[in-house]
Write an enzyme that holds these catalytic residues in place. Structure first.
Site, PDB file in Angstrom:
ATOM      1  N   GLY A 132       3.572   0.068  -1.817  1.00  0.00           N
ATOM      2  CA  GLY A 132       3.254  -0.409  -3.158  1.00  0.00           C
ATOM      3  C   GLY A 132       4.373  -0.107  -4.142  1.00  0.00           C
ATOM      4  O   GLY A 132       4.646  -0.894  -5.063  1.00  0.00           O
ATOM      5  N   ALA A 155       0.841  -1.202   0.000  1.00  0.00           N
ATOM      6  CA  ALA A 155       0.000   0.000   0.000  1.00  0.00           C
ATOM      7  C   ALA A 155       0.870   1.244   0.000  1.00  0.00           C
ATOM      8  O   ALA A 155       1.911   1.296   0.646  1.00  0.00           O
ATOM      9  CB  ALA A 155      -0.915   0.009   1.229  1.00  0.00           C
ATOM     10  N   CYS A 156       0.421   2.268  -0.747  1.00  0.00           N
ATOM     11  CA  CYS A 156       1.060   3.571  -0.787  1.00  0.00           C
ATOM     12  C   CYS A 156       2.535   3.414  -1.160  1.00  0.00           C
ATOM     13  O   CYS A 156       2.850   2.787  -2.164  1.00  0.00           O
ATOM     14  CB  CYS A 156       0.853   4.280   0.541  1.00  0.00           C
ATOM     15  SG  CYS A 156       1.024   6.072   0.443  1.00  0.00           S
ATOM     16  N   SER A 157       3.471   3.953  -0.359  1.00  0.00           N
ATOM     17  CA  SER A 157       4.883   3.796  -0.710  1.00  0.00           C
ATOM     18  C   SER A 157       5.317   2.341  -0.595  1.00  0.00           C
ATOM     19  O   SER A 157       6.288   1.922  -1.237  1.00  0.00           O
ATOM     20  CB  SER A 157       5.760   4.684   0.169  1.00  0.00           C
ATOM     21  OG  SER A 157       5.642   4.345   1.526  1.00  0.00           O
TER      22      SER A 157
END
Length: 562
Positions: A299, A295-297
């Protein structure tokens, strides 16, 4: 009308810290935007006089009570009845709105290019938000009423809250009452153990909660800028509980909070750590493959991992989930993206290189001022003017429990903005290989949020298009950044759009011909998708770990407290 803690908490939760273009904003760029506005004002005297004349005419109408200026219905700062019934407050409000309108018109008609106009709009908005009459005691009718009704006690409490923030919260206005929460107490409570530890990370395996489990395990890769227990925040908001309840063998990486001595940890080191962790996961689960979720960074790190494995023809990853993840950031994606510049990126790189880390507290402070109404002024009013405690909200507790980024990793993430390695396959070296997501052909599940201003959904859609996979499930949740992740069933207002297969070029086409609307949470859909990619059932292990990787410290581990 005073805001409730629920209002403040839910709104602020949509502005959680994440790795996005704000890490590259330089003070000089903010000052430059102000300078551009001043130069335009001085260089176009006729236009400036015209705007002053229009403002003067509006001000006369305000004095005559003939002005029709009203605040946006969504602007809850002016919800108190006094703003419409009291002549002085009504005039104050309309004067403030007239100034905003005049400033907006001046910027719209100025000879700015697109980037200059975006920067001027953003900076002027910050300034005008600070000048709102609601931010002062005399200009806030709700605060004055509270002071009178409480005999001044609310003001004393407000001064106490301000003193506490000055002396114990690094001068930052508190967004959350931390007292009710304890990690490992009422947060991060799922049963499990650390089964592997390195200097960089702990690998946690969660105990099965079903008699049988799926053969293929899942490894969750969290962002490095926040702590991993968001995946097991509370029993009601636990991704871990969702997965173990579905018979998924669940493993979670918990990153160490780095200090200056870890300045050399770069993206390549984090990817290598994940390769090492995935080896351990497969050995414990006795599986040749695993699924991954980032998720997010996290990811971005997961995508880099997949690219590197693909370059080595390593097929250990069976499927991938990317949540609220932007791999090809563009300035037009968000309002803060307009402030991104080469100079700002370089200044950010130099500052973290000098300190050894990008401090989480520094990032939180910068981010708060870029979302000042949600993350600063709302709390100034609540905590100081009204003398109320900030809300006790688990998401905000986690968000304020931020971590540092090593200078090298920070620099690598800035390179994502500078060099666009994911959007230029096979041309940019990152993590010791030429990044090429076209070679990533595993089935993919991508999640974005409609109201996510941190990782906007159309930017997340671009991320899906960069992958070489022919089978991509794209889910658009009717939520913001953190609510798109923590989306348990039970919310009667929840809904999402879902489309499977290779996403078409435009989001408009996807919405028109691919997306289907569904009521409720997308979690059950994801669970079904993971089960379909997790192999057959087998008896659940009686304990976590293995002979070679025995269970150690209980979940959520020790690094989470650093």
């Amino acid at each position: 009308m005073a805001r409730t803690g629920i209002d403040l908490g839910s709104e602020a939760a949509e502005s959680t810290v994440a790795l996005n273009p704000i890490v590259g904003i330089a003070r000089e760029d903010l000052i430059g935007a102000v300078g551009a506005m001043l130069r335009e004002t001085a260089g176009q005297p006729i236009k400036t006089l015209g705007h002053l004349k229009n403002f003067g005419g509006e001000f006369v109408r305000i004095l005559k009570n003939d002005s029709d200026l009203v605040p946006d219905a969504k602007d809850k700062r002016f919800a108190d009845p006094a703003w419409t019934t009291n002549p002085l407050y009504k005039a104050s409000l309309q004067t403030y709105l007239a100034i905003r309108k005049s400033m907006r018109n001046m910027i719209d008609e100025a000879g700015f290019d697109e980037l200059e106009r975006a920067r001027a709009s953003f900076v002027s908005g910050m300034i005008l938000d600070a000048l709102s009459p609601t931010n002062t005691l005399i200009g806030n009718p709700a605060a004055l009423k509270k002071a009178l009704d409480s005999g001044g006690v609310s003001l004393i409490r407000g001064l106490k809250n301000a003193y506490e923030d000055m002396t114990k919260n690094d001068g930052i206005v508190s967004q959350v009452d931390k007292r009710p929460f304890k990690v490992g107490g009422n947060l991060a409570t799922s049963e499990g153990s650390v089964v592997y530890r390195t200097e960089m990370m702990e690998l946690i395996q969660y105990a099965p909660t079903t008699a049988e489990v799926r053969e293929t395990p899942l490894l969750i890769i969290p962002p490095q800028i926040n702590k991993a227990y968001v995946n097991d925040l509370s029993p009601q908001k636990s991704i871990v509980k969702l997965l173990t309840g579905a018979g998924i063998q669940t493993f979670l990486v918990s990153w160490r909070n780095p200090t200056a001595e870890h300045r050399a940890w770069g993206l390549g080191d984090y990817v290598d750590a994940l390769i090492e962790a995935s080896d351990v996961v497969c050995r414990i689960a006795k599986s040749k493959t695993l699924n991954v979720s980032g998720a997010c960074s996290g990811g971005i790190t997961a995508a880099t991992l997949l690219s590197k494995l693909a370059a080595k023809n390593d097929k250990r990853v069976a499927s991938v989930t990317l949540m609220v993840c932007v791999l090809d950031p563009q300035p037009s994606d968000s309002e803060t993206g307009a402030l991104l510049s080469k100079h700002g990126v370089e200044m950010a790189r130099r500052r973290s290189a000098k300190a050894g880390v990008l401090k989480g507290s520094s990032l939180s402070r910068t981010f708060a001022w870029l979302r000042a109404n949600d993350l600063v002024w709302n709390y100034v009013i609540n905590n100081y003017l009204l003398g109320e405690d900030p809300p006790a909200f688990d998401v905000l507790f986690w968000n304020n429990d931020s971590t540092n980024l090593p200078a090298a990793l920070h620099s690598d993430y800035l390179r994502v903005y500078e060099e666009e390695p994911f959007a230029k396959p096979g041309t940019v070296t990152l993590a010791d290989h030429k990044v090429d997501l076209r070679k990533v052909t595993q089935d993919c599940f991508v999640v974005a949020g409609v109201t996510d201003h941190i990782t906007p959904w159309k930017a997340c859609y671009r991320s899906a298009q960069l992958l070489g996979s022919p089978n991509i499930d794209f889910v658009l949740s009717q939520a913001g950044h953190i609510q798109a992740l923590l989306n348990p069933p039970g919310n009667p207002k929840a809904k999402y759009f879902h489309g499977a297969g290779r996403p078409p070029a435009s989001t408009d086409e996807w919405m028109a011909s691919h997306a289907q609307e569904h009521q409720g949470s997308w979690w059950p859909l994801w669970t079904e998708w993971l089960i379909a990619h997790a192999g057959n059932l087998k008896p659940a292990p009686k304990s976590v770990g293995s002979r070679k990787y025995p269970a150690g410290d209980p979940a959520p581990g020790t690094y989470v407290f650093g």
